[in-house]
Design a protein around this motif. Structure first.
Motif, PDB file in Angstrom:
ATOM      1  N   THR A 118       0.852  -1.189   0.000  1.00 12.88           N
ATOM      2  CA  THR A 118       0.000   0.000   0.000  1.00 12.88           C
ATOM      3  C   THR A 118       0.885   1.235   0.000  1.00 12.88           C
ATOM      4  O   THR A 118       1.890   1.285   0.703  1.00 12.88           O
ATOM      5  N   THR A 136      -3.439   1.211  -3.405  1.00 15.37           N
ATOM      6  CA  THR A 136      -3.871   0.914  -2.041  1.00 15.37           C
ATOM      7  C   THR A 136      -4.451  -0.492  -2.032  1.00 15.37           C
ATOM      8  O   THR A 136      -5.365  -0.802  -2.800  1.00 15.37           O
ATOM      9  N   VAL A 152      -7.277  -3.900  -5.868  1.00 12.58           N
ATOM     10  CA  VAL A 152      -6.615  -2.702  -5.368  1.00 12.58           C
ATOM     11  C   VAL A 152      -7.418  -1.463  -5.747  1.00 12.58           C
ATOM     12  O   VAL A 152      -8.322  -1.525  -6.580  1.00 12.58           O
TER      13      VAL A 152
END
Length: 187
Positions: A118, A136, A152
């Motif tokens: 992340t 992220t 993601v």
């Protein structure tokens, strides 16, 4: 029903000083005719113009279809706005986005795949656009390892023309790292 016109801008030429600009590229879908309105989408350069002429292999044409490589002659006022990586499309048919959800797959380590965390900054290649973005991972995932897949969220540095189902590739530290598919456009 015919899909709306969409062309990737791969290069930009200036055939007559200040009077015209000619973005060139491949028509991904639909058709464009001389006089049609087209919208420039991506990188914050959203603008509307009318096609002055169509150049196909240095010959003028009245229309061009999907699969053709063409140059579209547009008014010179567009000159500063057009750059590689944007698209020309039927007005209102596609929007530029900065944030999206995606499913990604990492390459094996021997092919350049590396652990993705992340906050990792990646280089994304979407159509003809190259743009940096931050990834992220879901809360329950610490890292994605080479050869793994995962959901993601991506936040790009510049708005890019995107659609659900759009495929893309990405690089990490200058090396090919994987590919993905847009699953949802977020605001």
């Amino acid at each position: 029903m015919e899909k709306p016109f969409l062309m990737l801008v791969e290069d930009v030429f200036f055939p007559s000083e200040g009077r015209l600009v000619m973005p060139t590229g491949r028509i991904e879908r639909g058709r464009v005719r001389k006089g049609d309105a087209v919208e420039l989408v991506g990188f914050g350069g959203d603008a509307l113009a009318h096609v002055t002429d169509i150049d196909v292999s240095r010959l003028r044409a009245n229309e061009a279809n999907a699969g053709m490589n063409v140059g579209l002659l547009l008014p010179g006022a567009m000159a500063g706005a057009v750059e590689r990586g944007q698209i020309l499309a039927a007005p209102g048919s596609i929007g530029a986005h900065v944030v999206f959800a995606a499913d990604i797959t990492l390459l094996p380590e021997e092919q350049g795949g590396a652990e993705v965390l992340t906050g990792e900054s990646l280089d994304f290649y979407i159509r003809a656009a190259a743009v940096r973005g931050m990834v992220t991972l879901p809360r329950e995932t610490d890292a994605l390892q080479p050869l793994h897949m995962g959901a993601v969220t991506v936040k790009l540095e510049r708005p890019v023309a995107l659609e659900d189902g759009q495929s893309f590739a990405f690089r990490l530290h200058g090396r090919a790292a994987g590919s993905g598919t847009v699953t949802q456009l977020l605001h």
